[in-house]
Design a protein around this motif. Sequence first.
Motif, PDB file in Angstrom:
ATOM      1  N   ILE A 243       0.839  -1.197   0.000  1.00  0.00           N
ATOM      2  CA  ILE A 243       0.000   0.000   0.000  1.00  0.00           C
ATOM      3  C   ILE A 243       0.875   1.249   0.000  1.00  0.00           C
ATOM      4  O   ILE A 243       1.760   1.407   0.847  1.00  0.00           O
ATOM      5  CB  ILE A 243      -0.957   0.020   1.201  1.00  0.00           C
ATOM      6  N   ILE A 244       0.604   2.127  -0.959  1.00  0.00           N
ATOM      7  CA  ILE A 244       1.335   3.395  -1.091  1.00  0.00           C
ATOM      8  C   ILE A 244       0.418   4.519  -0.620  1.00  0.00           C
ATOM      9  O   ILE A 244      -0.718   4.642  -1.085  1.00  0.00           O
ATOM     10  CB  ILE A 244       1.751   3.637  -2.548  1.00  0.00           C
ATOM     11  N   SER A 245       0.901   5.330   0.307  1.00  0.00           N
ATOM     12  CA  SER A 245       0.117   6.463   0.818  1.00  0.00           C
ATOM     13  C   SER A 245       0.903   7.753   0.611  1.00  0.00           C
ATOM     14  O   SER A 245       2.104   7.736   0.327  1.00  0.00           O
ATOM     15  CB  SER A 245      -0.208   6.275   2.300  1.00  0.00           C
ATOM     16  N   PHE A 246       0.190   8.888   0.799  1.00  0.00           N
ATOM     17  CA  PHE A 246       0.811  10.176   0.496  1.00  0.00           C
ATOM     18  C   PHE A 246       0.708  11.193   1.630  1.00  0.00           C
ATOM     19  O   PHE A 246       1.153  12.321   1.466  1.00  0.00           O
ATOM     20  CB  PHE A 246       0.208  10.758  -0.792  1.00  0.00           C
ATOM     21  N   ILE A 291      10.525   4.621   0.456  1.00  0.00           N
ATOM     22  CA  ILE A 291      10.265   5.968  -0.063  1.00  0.00           C
ATOM     23  C   ILE A 291      10.988   6.158  -1.393  1.00  0.00           C
ATOM     24  O   ILE A 291      11.944   5.444  -1.694  1.00  0.00           O
ATOM     25  CB  ILE A 291      10.690   7.055   0.944  1.00  0.00           C
ATOM     26  N   PRO A 292      10.560   7.132  -2.198  1.00  0.00           N
ATOM     27  CA  PRO A 292      11.209   7.362  -3.492  1.00  0.00           C
ATOM     28  C   PRO A 292      12.651   7.838  -3.327  1.00  0.00           C
ATOM     29  O   PRO A 292      12.996   8.492  -2.348  1.00  0.00           O
ATOM     30  CB  PRO A 292      10.350   8.463  -4.131  1.00  0.00           C
ATOM     31  N   LYS A 307       4.906   6.984   0.536  1.00  0.00           N
ATOM     32  CA  LYS A 307       5.474   5.959   1.420  1.00  0.00           C
ATOM     33  C   LYS A 307       4.794   4.633   1.095  1.00  0.00           C
ATOM     34  O   LYS A 307       3.571   4.570   0.990  1.00  0.00           O
ATOM     35  CB  LYS A 307       5.230   6.297   2.894  1.00  0.00           C
ATOM     36  N   MET A 308       5.591   3.602   0.958  1.00  0.00           N
ATOM     37  CA  MET A 308       5.042   2.286   0.660  1.00  0.00           C
ATOM     38  C   MET A 308       5.334   1.326   1.808  1.00  0.00           C
ATOM     39  O   MET A 308       6.472   1.216   2.254  1.00  0.00           O
ATOM     40  CB  MET A 308       5.650   1.732  -0.628  1.00  0.00           C
ATOM     41  N   ARG A 309       4.297   0.672   2.286  1.00  0.00           N
ATOM     42  CA  ARG A 309       4.455  -0.348   3.328  1.00  0.00           C
ATOM     43  C   ARG A 309       4.001  -1.692   2.769  1.00  0.00           C
ATOM     44  O   ARG A 309       3.044  -1.770   1.986  1.00  0.00           O
ATOM     45  CB  ARG A 309       3.656   0.021   4.579  1.00  0.00           C
TER      46      ARG A 309
END
Length: 315
Positions: A243-246, A291-292, A307-309
């Motif tokens: 899951i990628i959040s912003f 993170i990128p 952010k990806m978890r």
Amino acid sequence: MQYDTIKPPHTSVLTQAVLETFLFLKSHKNPTLLDCTLGFGGHTKALLQAYPNLRVIGIDRDIQALNLAKHNLSEFGNRVEFFKSSFSSALSLLDSKSHLLGILADIGVSSMQLDDKSRGFSFESDNLDMRMDLDSQTDAKILINSASVSELEKILSSFGEIRESRKLAQAIVEFRKQKPITSARELATLVAKNISRQKSLNPATLAFQALRIAVNDELGELERLLDSIHDNHTSLKGAKVCIISFHSLEDRIIKSAFKQWSKECICLPHVMKCECGANNALGIASKKPIIPSPQEIAANKRARSAKMRVFQFKN
């Protein structure tokens, strides 16, 4: 707005990290991945190209995005299925034959939605809509012109973490007594006059974020998705959830859920001695978010807050 279906209007973030996360799919025969937020199909296209045996079920509640994805992914034929749905309902669309080994969700507003001024997400838009699902009954214009001071304050404080939320809510209500707020441009100007600028952020950024989250029930959708995944964990053995959040509100919810799923002991806090057997972890969560890189951020500024978890269920 008409987009070129060959040149993507949206650059998917952390694509290489997503590919590496699902590298294990290469060793499986005909695995299925659920893309809960298909958008233009950037992540899905990269995955289908990298893993020839993969089948993807693509979900999006934005019919415009879904139609663009169908064009963008047409070369893959029946390797991808499309459904218009909220992502919280995504798992209910699977049939019992699906060997689901991956769940991917890229949460938040897309570049397509931001760049299309008719959708009312942009500060410069003459419209004030912000609906991800155009079939939804309540848009941003209805909400901003009907909510009370206390309701607006709660939205701005809870979803935008704006310190001056009371002041801004009162200013909005006072302004609309003279005339309804009908455009995003008008709202952005009003916000800028009533709250302090935070570092390099446009003063309207957090207010627009808060309003968009409220209109689309984004945090509720995320929580329901996570609940659905947890409720179906017995059929997700060996599967990875990515899951990628912003923003921090989303990331906190994801981090908390993954932490709970990773717990060996699930006894209540008041229990002096473990009674559950301390063998209840559903799987393993990534310790830190991915993170990128600076290079990706330089190429795509909208990636800077991503952010990806990742969580993997036990086999």
